[in-house]
Design a protein around this motif. Structure first.
Motif, short mmCIF file in Angstrom:
data_model
loop_
_atom_site.label_atom_id
_atom_site.label_comp_id
_atom_site.label_asym_id
_atom_site.label_seq_id
_atom_site.Cartn_x
_atom_site.Cartn_y
_atom_site.Cartn_z
N ILE A 51 -20.81 -21.63 7.97
CA ILE A 51 -20.26 -20.57 7.99
C ILE A 51 -20.99 -19.43 8.44
CG2 ILE A 51 -18.93 -18.62 6.32
CD1 ILE A 51 -18.41 -21.06 4.43
N LEU A 52 -22.46 -19.44 8.43
CA LEU A 52 -23.21 -18.33 9.14
C LEU A 52 -22.87 -18.31 10.62
CD1 LEU A 52 -26.44 -18.23 7.15
CD2 LEU A 52 -24.89 -16.26 7.67
N LEU A 53 -22.86 -19.61 11.18
CA LEU A 53 -22.67 -19.81 12.52
C LEU A 53 -21.36 -19.18 12.85
CD1 LEU A 53 -24.15 -23.37 12.97
CD2 LEU A 53 -25.26 -21.14 13.87
N GLU A 54 -20.39 -19.37 12.12
CA GLU A 54 -18.97 -18.99 12.67
C GLU A 54 -18.79 -17.71 12.34
OE1 GLU A 54 -14.26 -20.02 11.19
OE2 GLU A 54 -15.98 -21.18 10.24
N LEU A 55 -19.54 -16.99 11.34
CA LEU A 55 -19.53 -15.58 11.30
C LEU A 55 -20.21 -14.99 12.42
CD1 LEU A 55 -20.17 -15.01 7.47
CD2 LEU A 55 -18.09 -14.58 8.50
N ALA A 56 -21.30 -15.45 12.85
CA ALA A 56 -22.02 -14.98 14.11
C ALA A 56 -21.26 -15.03 15.33
CB ALA A 56 -23.30 -15.71 14.08
N ASP A 57 -20.31 -15.90 15.51
CA ASP A 57 -19.40 -16.09 16.64
C ASP A 57 -18.35 -15.25 16.41
OD1 ASP A 57 -18.37 -17.43 18.87
OD2 ASP A 57 -16.97 -18.19 17.52
N PHE A 58 -17.80 -14.91 15.25
CA PHE A 58 -16.66 -14.09 15.16
C PHE A 58 -17.04 -12.75 15.39
CE2 PHE A 58 -14.10 -11.57 12.02
CZ PHE A 58 -12.62 -12.02 12.53
N TYR A 59 -18.09 -12.39 14.64
CA TYR A 59 -18.42 -11.00 14.85
C TYR A 59 -19.27 -10.78 16.28
CZ TYR A 59 -17.64 -10.18 9.78
OH TYR A 59 -16.92 -9.98 8.65
N GLU A 60 -19.43 -11.77 17.13
CA GLU A 60 -20.26 -11.69 18.23
C GLU A 60 -21.57 -11.10 17.99
OE1 GLU A 60 -17.36 -9.57 20.71
OE2 GLU A 60 -16.05 -11.16 20.72
N ASN A 155 -7.83 -29.55 8.14
CA ASN A 155 -8.08 -28.65 8.14
C ASN A 155 -9.64 -28.59 8.46
OD1 ASN A 155 -8.70 -25.89 7.58
ND2 ASN A 155 -9.38 -26.31 5.63
N LYS A 156 -10.31 -29.54 8.14
CA LYS A 156 -11.98 -29.45 8.36
C LYS A 156 -12.17 -29.84 10.10
CE LYS A 156 -14.17 -28.50 4.87
NZ LYS A 156 -15.33 -27.61 4.53
N GLU A 157 -11.37 -30.93 10.40
CA GLU A 157 -11.75 -31.45 11.83
C GLU A 157 -11.22 -30.33 12.82
OE1 GLU A 157 -10.11 -35.28 12.74
OE2 GLU A 157 -11.47 -36.31 11.17
N ASN A 158 -10.15 -29.95 12.61
CA ASN A 158 -9.61 -28.62 13.73
C ASN A 158 -10.62 -27.50 13.60
OD1 ASN A 158 -7.47 -30.22 14.55
ND2 ASN A 158 -6.06 -29.50 12.95
N LYS A 159 -10.92 -27.03 12.38
CA LYS A 159 -11.83 -25.96 12.40
C LYS A 159 -13.18 -26.16 12.94
CE LYS A 159 -13.23 -22.70 8.89
NZ LYS A 159 -13.11 -22.38 7.39
N LEU A 160 -13.72 -27.34 12.71
CA LEU A 160 -14.94 -27.66 13.26
C LEU A 160 -14.90 -27.71 14.94
CD1 LEU A 160 -17.99 -28.33 12.47
CD2 LEU A 160 -17.27 -30.83 12.36
N MET A 161 -13.92 -28.54 15.29
CA MET A 161 -13.88 -28.58 16.82
C MET A 161 -13.69 -27.27 17.47
SD MET A 161 -14.57 -31.77 17.21
CE MET A 161 -13.94 -32.15 19.10
N ASN A 162 -12.88 -26.50 17.08
CA ASN A 162 -12.45 -25.22 17.60
C ASN A 162 -13.65 -24.30 17.43
OD1 ASN A 162 -9.97 -25.59 18.15
ND2 ASN A 162 -9.14 -24.95 16.30
N PHE A 163 -14.43 -24.33 16.50
CA PHE A 163 -15.72 -23.61 16.48
C PHE A 163 -16.68 -24.14 17.38
CE2 PHE A 163 -19.96 -23.03 14.34
CZ PHE A 163 -19.99 -21.52 14.55
N LYS A 164 -16.98 -25.49 17.47
CA LYS A 164 -18.02 -25.81 18.43
C LYS A 164 -17.40 -25.70 19.71
CE LYS A 164 -20.65 -29.95 19.55
NZ LYS A 164 -20.76 -31.34 19.03
N LYS A 165 -16.06 -25.67 20.13
CA LYS A 165 -15.75 -25.41 21.56
C LYS A 165 -16.01 -23.82 21.98
CE LYS A 165 -12.08 -28.70 21.85
NZ LYS A 165 -10.51 -28.81 21.91
N ARG A 166 -15.83 -22.89 20.95
CA ARG A 166 -16.20 -21.67 21.09
C ARG A 166 -17.59 -21.39 21.37
NH1 ARG A 166 -12.99 -20.56 16.35
NH2 ARG A 166 -14.79 -20.01 15.14
N ILE A 167 -18.56 -21.95 20.70
CA ILE A 167 -19.93 -21.92 20.63
C ILE A 167 -20.14 -22.16 22.15
CG2 ILE A 167 -22.03 -22.61 20.12
CD1 ILE A 167 -21.30 -22.70 17.48
#
Length: 174
Positions: A51-60, A155-167
């Motif tokens: 979630i920290l990684l996702e927050l860092a990505d979300f907040y740029e 929920n988990k697979e889609n969320k994880l794959m989208n997050f990894k693609k964004r990074i």
């Protein structure tokens, strides 16, 4: 966030306010409860690493900025980027292992469904209480596991794959 100082939790709140989000909206964005967001912002709890990684990505912002509770002028160096990606890959592997376990339970539920359907066709005219219990058990467990499996897997697979693609896209663009 390393020592739980006031500036650490205030920084999370500041980032959220900069995006004009409520705690509820941020919670929906990262897939947690509003109460979790509140706990992060008051310093009572820390988000999980994923979630920290996702927050860092979300907040740029850089993950170090989240951990330190303040903005930095310099960007992540290559070594830090690689470390973050390795951690993300590790989290991805762990999530995949958990998904495989869930899939095993999902398959077990399908097998119990088939067993139940077969038992409907071979049901004796006067079934025993044990036979009825086994039928009910099969239906109950299979419905519960199918429901849980579908919810968690989608929920988990889609969320994880989208997050990894964004990074990865973010790193390629730098």
């Amino acid at each position: 966030m390393n020592n739980g100082s006031k500036k650490d939790w205030f920084f999370l709140k500041t980032l959220r306010k900069e995006k004009s989000l409520t705690q509820e909206e941020l919670a929906c964005q990262v897939g947690v409860s509003r109460r979790s967001v509140s706990r992060w912002e008051t310093g009572n709890n820390m988000p999980d690493l994923d979630i920290l990684l996702e927050l860092a990505d979300f907040y740029e912002v850089d993950i170090r900025e989240l951990l330190d509770g303040e903005r930095r002028r310099d960007h992540m160096n290559k070594e830090t980027e690689e470390t973050v990606l390795k951690v993300a890959d590790y989290m991805n592997e762990e999530t995949i292992k958990n998904m495989r376990r869930i899939h095993v339970w999902f398959i077990l539920a399908l097998i119990l469904d088939v067993f139940y359907l077969i038992s409907l066709f071979i049901e004796p005219s006067d079934p025993s209480p044990i036979f009825e219990f086994v039928q009910g058990f099969c239906v109950g467990i299979s419905i519960a596991m199918i429901f849980i499996g579908v919810l968690i897997t989608n929920n988990k697979e889609n969320k994880l794959m989208n997050f990894k693609k964004r990074i990865l896209m973010k790193l390629k663009s730098q």
